[in-house]
Design an enzyme around this catalytic site. Structure first.
Site, PDB file in Angstrom:
ATOM      1  N   ASN A   9      41.521 -20.681  23.154  1.00  0.00           N
ATOM      2  CA  ASN A   9      42.477 -21.228  22.191  1.00  0.00           C
ATOM      3  C   ASN A   9      42.068 -22.666  21.877  1.00  0.00           C
ATOM      4  O   ASN A   9      42.248 -23.555  22.708  1.00  0.00           O
ATOM      5  CB  ASN A   9      43.891 -21.177  22.821  1.00  0.00           C
ATOM      6  CG  ASN A   9      44.932 -21.843  21.944  1.00  0.00           C
ATOM      7  OD1 ASN A   9      44.671 -22.169  20.790  1.00  0.00           O
ATOM      8  ND2 ASN A   9      46.124 -22.038  22.497  1.00  0.00           N
ATOM      9  N   LYS A  11      43.338 -24.584  19.723  1.00  0.00           N
ATOM     10  CA  LYS A  11      44.509 -25.379  19.310  1.00  0.00           C
ATOM     11  C   LYS A  11      44.199 -26.206  18.051  1.00  0.00           C
ATOM     12  O   LYS A  11      43.423 -25.781  17.201  1.00  0.00           O
ATOM     13  CB  LYS A  11      44.984 -26.261  20.461  1.00  0.00           C
ATOM     14  CG  LYS A  11      45.199 -25.481  21.765  1.00  0.00           C
ATOM     15  CD  LYS A  11      45.987 -26.243  22.772  1.00  0.00           C
ATOM     16  CE  LYS A  11      46.017 -25.478  24.068  1.00  0.00           C
ATOM     17  NZ  LYS A  11      46.970 -26.002  25.012  1.00  0.00           N
ATOM     18  N   HIS A  95      53.024 -18.676  21.670  1.00  0.00           N
ATOM     19  CA  HIS A  95      52.449 -19.692  22.572  1.00  0.00           C
ATOM     20  C   HIS A  95      53.550 -20.699  22.925  1.00  0.00           C
ATOM     21  O   HIS A  95      54.373 -21.058  22.080  1.00  0.00           O
ATOM     22  CB  HIS A  95      51.262 -20.391  21.894  1.00  0.00           C
ATOM     23  CG  HIS A  95      50.487 -21.240  22.857  1.00  0.00           C
ATOM     24  ND1 HIS A  95      50.916 -22.490  23.239  1.00  0.00           N
ATOM     25  CD2 HIS A  95      49.349 -21.007  23.537  1.00  0.00           C
ATOM     26  CE1 HIS A  95      50.051 -23.000  24.116  1.00  0.00           C
ATOM     27  NE2 HIS A  95      49.090 -22.111  24.316  1.00  0.00           N
ATOM     28  N   GLU A  97      53.579 -23.816  23.243  1.00  0.00           N
ATOM     29  CA  GLU A  97      53.654 -25.040  22.427  1.00  0.00           C
ATOM     30  C   GLU A  97      54.484 -24.771  21.173  1.00  0.00           C
ATOM     31  O   GLU A  97      55.178 -25.660  20.679  1.00  0.00           O
ATOM     32  CB  GLU A  97      52.237 -25.536  22.091  1.00  0.00           C
ATOM     33  CG  GLU A  97      51.599 -26.201  23.301  1.00  0.00           C
ATOM     34  CD  GLU A  97      50.088 -26.198  23.304  1.00  0.00           C
ATOM     35  OE1 GLU A  97      49.459 -25.859  22.286  1.00  0.00           O
ATOM     36  OE2 GLU A  97      49.515 -26.532  24.364  1.00  0.00           O
ATOM     37  N   GLU A 167      51.309 -17.497  30.842  1.00  0.00           N
ATOM     38  CA  GLU A 167      50.897 -18.897  30.837  1.00  0.00           C
ATOM     39  C   GLU A 167      52.048 -19.768  31.341  1.00  0.00           C
ATOM     40  O   GLU A 167      52.948 -20.124  30.557  1.00  0.00           O
ATOM     41  CB  GLU A 167      50.542 -19.330  29.413  1.00  0.00           C
ATOM     42  CG  GLU A 167      49.393 -18.577  28.803  1.00  0.00           C
ATOM     43  CD  GLU A 167      48.701 -19.417  27.744  1.00  0.00           C
ATOM     44  OE1 GLU A 167      47.539 -19.733  27.940  1.00  0.00           O
ATOM     45  OE2 GLU A 167      49.345 -19.785  26.754  1.00  0.00           O
ATOM     46  N   GLY A 173      47.312 -27.362  30.106  1.00  0.00           N
ATOM     47  CA  GLY A 173      46.798 -28.693  29.760  1.00  0.00           C
ATOM     48  C   GLY A 173      47.111 -29.753  30.797  1.00  0.00           C
ATOM     49  O   GLY A 173      46.922 -30.939  30.559  1.00  0.00           O
ATOM     50  N   SER A 212      45.086 -24.121  32.512  1.00  0.00           N
ATOM     51  CA  SER A 212      44.021 -24.901  33.158  1.00  0.00           C
ATOM     52  C   SER A 212      42.954 -24.031  33.825  1.00  0.00           C
ATOM     53  O   SER A 212      42.452 -24.379  34.897  1.00  0.00           O
ATOM     54  CB  SER A 212      44.617 -25.907  34.152  1.00  0.00           C
ATOM     55  OG  SER A 212      45.466 -26.818  33.477  1.00  0.00           O
TER      56      SER A 212
HETATM   57  C1  PEP Z   1      46.680 -22.707  26.402  1.00  0.00           C
HETATM   58  O1  PEP Z   1      47.129 -23.580  25.700  1.00  0.00           O
HETATM   59  O2  PEP Z   1      46.780 -21.523  26.053  1.00  0.00           O
HETATM   60  C2  PEP Z   1      46.016 -23.076  27.655  1.00  0.00           C
HETATM   61  C3  PEP Z   1      45.907 -22.176  28.580  1.00  0.00           C
HETATM   62  O3  PEP Z   1      45.574 -24.378  27.753  1.00  0.00           O
HETATM   63  P1  PEP Z   1      44.746 -25.027  28.976  1.00  0.00           P
HETATM   64  O4  PEP Z   1      43.680 -24.064  29.388  1.00  0.00           O
HETATM   65  O5  PEP Z   1      44.191 -26.298  28.415  1.00  0.00           O
HETATM   66  O6  PEP Z   1      45.718 -25.256  30.078  1.00  0.00           O
END
Ligand code: PEP
Length: 251
Positions: A9, A11, A95, A97, A167, A173, A212
């Site tokens: 992703n 973003k 997602h 966010e 997630e 992040g 992460s």
């Molecule tokens: C995401 O935003 O889907 C995600 C998993 O981000 P990160 O790997 O940076 O934690």
């Protein structure tokens, strides 16, 4: 046997120049044949990425779609049919966010999921709890409700053409990763919830872990029985790191 999927992703990152560099880096990776790989660039870069990865085993997806599948008067949104027309195969829905920062509701996520499938796109449904919810012992309740909203509105069979991503919001992040055991517990609960409706569908659906994921922790996470790959944010912006994560998902 579920084929692992590793999805990147990107973003709201990328310029034409940095995307060209990332594509170039991806083309140099040795990618495992037994792993499905997808990247989700910004809408602006979908065409560039499709052209850049042509001939590679990398699918391209959108990061969001509108609640209605068709084109129309909805400034700033992108329809699932437009993503399909542009060459996308998948789309992220729900997602965190978007749920938390943009106020996307379960009802909207359901509509986006249905819109995606009606256009032949595979929805990648994201679910996950906040730190506050985890600390209150509500992880399974929150994730279960997010999943249930789709199952009750659209039925269990839609999961034969979808992917789920667990997630935990606190791990996105942040550099914090759920331990393989913490992730496995939630993945198993998601699969059990789906199995309550159809064992066959539950056994076949891929459940990705996101939060992460990096080359250093991917193999341990992907080694858990109900983790079928990863949804990778930050680390997917580095071709070498993303390539290593893809290889960790292979046999
Ligand atoms: C995401 O935003 O889907 C995600 C998993 O981000 P990160 O790997 O940076 O934690």
């Amino acid at each position: 046997m579920r084929r692992p999927l590793v999805a990147g992703n990107w973003k709201m990152h990328g310029t034409r120049a940095s995307v060209a560099e990332l594509i170039n880096g991806l083309r140099q990776q040795v990618l495992p044949a037994d792993v499905e790989i997808a990247v989700f660039p910004s809408c602006l870069h979908i065409a560039q990425v499709l052209q850049g990865v042509a001939g590679q085993v990398v699918a391209v997806g959108g990061q969001n779609c509108a609640v209605d599948p068709g084109q129309g008067a909805l400034t700033g949104e992108v329809a699932a049919s437009q993503l399909q027309d542009a060459g996308c195969a998948l789309v992220l829905v729900g997602h965190s966010e978007r749920r938390l920062l943009l106020g996307e509701t379960d009802a909207e996520v359901v509509c986006k999921f249905a819109a995606a499938q009606s256009c032949g796109l595979t929805p990648l449904l994201c679910v996950g709890e906040t730190l506050e919810q985890r600390e209150a012992g509500k992880t399974l309740e929150v994730v279960g409700a997010q999943l249930a909203s789709v199952v009750s509105a659209l039925g269990i069979e839609v999961f034969t053409r979808a992917v789920v991503a667990y997630e935990p919001v606190w791990a996105i992040g942040s550099g914090l990763t759920a331990s393989p055991e913490q992730a496995q517990q939630v993945h198993a609960a998601i699969r059990a919830q789906l199995a309550g409706h159809s064992v066959e569908v539950a056994c076949a659906v891929r459940i990705l872990y996101g939060g992460s994921v990096k080359a250093a922790n991917a193999a341990e996470l992907f080694g858990m029985p109900d983790i079928d790959g990863g949804l990778v944010g930050g680390a997917s912006l580095n071709a070498d790191e993303f390539g290593a994560i893809c290889r960790a998902a292979g046999n």
